[in-house]
Design a protein around this motif. Structure first.
Motif, PDB file in Angstrom:
ATOM      1  N   LYS A 144       0.857  -1.181   0.000  1.00 12.67           N
ATOM      2  CA  LYS A 144       0.000   0.000   0.000  1.00 12.67           C
ATOM      3  C   LYS A 144       0.899   1.239   0.000  1.00 12.67           C
ATOM      4  N   TYR A 145       0.324   2.357  -0.428  1.00 10.10           N
ATOM      5  CA  TYR A 145       1.065   3.613  -0.365  1.00 10.10           C
ATOM      6  C   TYR A 145       0.080   4.771  -0.240  1.00 10.10           C
ATOM      7  N   TRP A 146       0.562   5.847   0.400  1.00 11.77           N
ATOM      8  CA  TRP A 146      -0.234   7.058   0.569  1.00 11.77           C
ATOM      9  C   TRP A 146       0.670   8.251   0.275  1.00 11.77           C
ATOM     10  N   GLU A 147       0.176   9.210  -0.450  1.00 12.44           N
ATOM     11  CA  GLU A 147       0.944  10.417  -0.725  1.00 12.44           C
ATOM     12  C   GLU A 147       0.779  11.379   0.444  1.00 12.44           C
ATOM     13  N   VAL A 148       1.859  11.659   1.153  1.00 15.04           N
ATOM     14  CA  VAL A 148       1.812  12.561   2.300  1.00 15.04           C
ATOM     15  C   VAL A 148       2.295  13.956   1.932  1.00 15.04           C
ATOM     16  N   ASP A 149       3.006  14.082   0.802  1.00 12.30           N
ATOM     17  CA  ASP A 149       3.504  15.350   0.308  1.00 12.30           C
ATOM     18  C   ASP A 149       3.794  15.140  -1.172  1.00 12.30           C
ATOM     19  N   GLU A 150       3.896  16.199  -1.929  1.00 12.38           N
ATOM     20  CA  GLU A 150       4.126  16.034  -3.364  1.00 12.38           C
ATOM     21  C   GLU A 150       5.455  15.340  -3.664  1.00 12.38           C
ATOM     22  N   ASP A 151       6.355  15.281  -2.693  1.00 10.33           N
ATOM     23  CA  ASP A 151       7.651  14.642  -2.900  1.00 10.33           C
ATOM     24  C   ASP A 151       7.831  13.361  -2.087  1.00 10.33           C
ATOM     25  N   TYR A 152       6.845  12.981  -1.248  1.00  8.61           N
ATOM     26  CA  TYR A 152       7.033  11.840  -0.343  1.00  8.61           C
ATOM     27  C   TYR A 152       5.783  10.960  -0.320  1.00  8.61           C
ATOM     28  N   TYR A 153       6.033   9.652  -0.079  1.00  9.92           N
ATOM     29  CA  TYR A 153       4.959   8.676   0.029  1.00  9.92           C
ATOM     30  C   TYR A 153       5.172   7.842   1.290  1.00  9.92           C
ATOM     31  N   ARG A 154       4.076   7.642   2.028  1.00  7.52           N
ATOM     32  CA  ARG A 154       4.063   6.663   3.104  1.00  7.52           C
ATOM     33  C   ARG A 154       3.744   5.308   2.467  1.00  7.52           C
ATOM     34  N   VAL A 155       4.559   4.288   2.732  1.00  2.00           N
ATOM     35  CA  VAL A 155       4.398   2.995   2.062  1.00  2.00           C
ATOM     36  C   VAL A 155       4.316   1.877   3.097  1.00  2.00           C
ATOM     37  N   MET A 156       3.659   0.770   2.699  1.00  4.39           N
ATOM     38  CA  MET A 156       3.517  -0.390   3.573  1.00  4.39           C
ATOM     39  C   MET A 156       4.060  -1.619   2.872  1.00  4.39           C
ATOM     40  N   LEU A 157       4.826  -2.399   3.614  1.00  5.56           N
ATOM     41  CA  LEU A 157       5.374  -3.649   3.112  1.00  5.56           C
ATOM     42  C   LEU A 157       5.352  -4.663   4.250  1.00  5.56           C
TER      43      LEU A 157
END
Length: 509
Positions: free
Chosen positions: A31-44
């Protein structure tokens, strides 16, 4: 036109290629979520991390939670139930060993570990150890601290410049502050030296270098060094009678309750009538008296002290009984207790008599919810409030919370005598959760085993409600009802905390 079409088409191809590359980078994660235009919160593999838009790993996927970027570029993480801090460069600023990390201010941040508070600097160094129950904001290079119910001051290096041994320390004024120790009042200077020992039941504010004090029931005056002084006004050595000032005691028995003070050709008379003071000003030049209003009395509310009571909670419909699916939260009301230490108090007077005003302050509110059933609170896979049954011979199981509380109460005092006053007060109260834990005590073969677990248990961090107090002499009762629910309503039943009990106030005012 042809070239314009080619430029637009080339741009679309480039954008499409970038999008495909971005999708390829993110596709390796569950899974992934965009937290900022340059960064993503990701799940593994059910663990969360943070990457930039190029796919560079900022925070590895080994955390239960990764929060959004802060204004200073730091990111909080939750790992194995503890909070730490990274920066956007991927450096671990603060190891995940804390229960709470507050925002940085002036290069330092408050942290909580095992229910105690300390401070770290921008490099993550814990320069103030986590040994305090509360640390207030720094001002002029020092901060007030609370430890084991006592108050002191520390400097910016974490050194205790004023020992943590006082029940209260008032604000500093002209390099000195009033303090309360063992129920008695004195004064300290900015170095923490007791310039006036804590031996008085009351000390008024200093005026012209002199303060009125009460000690062992005796009222007298002291100077700023604590030396007893004689307050009888004497005739001055000035030769002119017009410039002289003296106190004239009445010789006429009829005027035995009147004292005259003559100054610069004028006379002020203090007339005592029915234990009250009436001030009159007489001028020889105008041959008339002018009545002066009595001095305004200060308002002293009722909050500082200790509250002892019982706590429980009500459903949204105002019932004590819980729905069947939430019966595991049923309480043993006789053993669910509340203790509040109201350490600081501030009064705001609303009238000249000093019997109406607002009272506020800060307190530490300890709630102990004792469960009827042999369960311990937990969270399910969705993060919702749940429970687990406990095997064995269970002696007790409970949920404990600690909140920092602040009321704003309107108080009306109905009696003339302070020590005998009857009062009522009511208003709002807010609280912030400092810590919470469950505790299970089991007993086998005469030996008790205690299991204590820290956690949020879907509890709301903030609470707000209403409170009322009523008292006469040493009999004081209070009651509280919180409009905010105890647990997050999206993850559990809506329950509103209530409490009722007795207040114990010090008898020194």
């Amino acid at each position: 036109m042809k070239y314009a079409f080619i430029i637009v088409f080339s741009g679309l191809l480039a954008f499409s290629a970038m999008a495909q590359e971005q999708n390829l980078i993110l596709s390796i994660y569950d899974k992934y979520w965009e937290v900022d235009e340059d960064y993503y919160r990701v799940m593994l593999s059910d663990k969360i991390g943070l990457i930039d838009k190029e796919g560079n790993v900022i925070i590895p996927c080994e955390n239960e939670q990764v929060w959004n970027l802060q204004d200073n570029g730091n990111i909080k993480v939750l790992k194995k139930g503890k909070i730490g801090l990274y920066n956007v460069s991927g450096q671990l600023v603060i190891s995940p060993v804390y229960d709470m990390i507050w925002d940085f201010s002036e290069g330092r941040a408050r942290v909580m570990k095992d229910g105690k508070i300390g401070c770290v600097n921008a490099a993550g160094f814990e320069f103030i150890p986590c040994i305090y129950d509360q640390i207030w904001n720094f001002s002029e290079g020092k901060a007030k601290v609370l430890k084991d119910g006592k108050i002191g001051y520390i400097n910016e290096a974490g050194e205790e410049i004023i020992p943590v041994q006082y029940q209260n320390i008032w604000d500093f004024n002209e390099d000195k502050a009033k303090v309360l120790k063992n129920g008695k009042i004195g004064y300290i200077n900015h170095l923490g030296v007791e310039i006036i020992p804590c031996v008085y039941q009351h000390i008024s504010d200093f005026e012209d270098g002199v303060a009125r004090v009460i000690k062992n029931g005796e009222i007298f005056y002291i100077d700023e060094k604590g030396v007893r002084v004689n307050q009888q006004l004497m005739k001055s050595n000035t030769s002119s009678s017009q410039d002289s000032m003296y106190v004239q005691r009445p010789s006429n028995p009829i005027d035995k309750d009147t004292t005259s003070i003559k100054f610069l050709g004028s006379e002020m008379k203090i007339v005592s009538e029915d234990q009250s003071k009436k001030f009159s000003f007489y001028s020889d030049k105008h041959d008339q008296y002018k009545e002066r209003k009595p001095v305004k009395k200060s308002f002293e509310g009722h909050y500082w002290g200790v509250d002892l009571g019982f706590n429980s909670y009500l459903t949204s419909s105002g019932e004590l009984s819980l729905p069947a699916e939430y019966d595991y939260l049923s309480l043993n009301s006789g053993k669910s207790v509340e203790v509040t230490v109201n350490a600081l108090q501030q009064n705001v007077s609303l009238n000249r008599k000093g019997n109406i005003g607002f009272v506020t302050g800060l307190g530490l509110n300890y709630n102990n919810y004792r469960f009827e059933n042999n369960i311990v609170l937990a969270k399910d896979d969705m993060g919702n409030l749940s429970y687990e049954f406990i095997d064995g011979n269970v002696d007790k199981t409970k949920l404990t919370t600690l909140y920092l509380t602040a009321p704003l109460l309107f108080e009306l005092q109905l009696s003339k005598q302070k020590k005998d006053e009857f009062y009522i007060s009511a208003g709002g109260i807010v609280g912030y959760r400092l810590s919470s834990h469950t505790k299970v005590v089991t007993e086998e073969d005469g030996k008790k085993d205690k299991d204590k677990n820290q956690g949020s248990f879907t509890l709301n961090d903030f609470k707000y409600g209403v409170q009322a107090r009523i008292g006469y002499r040493s009999i004081n009762i209070y009651g509280s009802y919180y409009l905010s629910p105890l647990f997050d309503t999206n993850k559990g039943l809506e329950l509103h905390p209530i409490s009722i009990g007795f207040c114990f106030y010090p008898d020194w005012w």
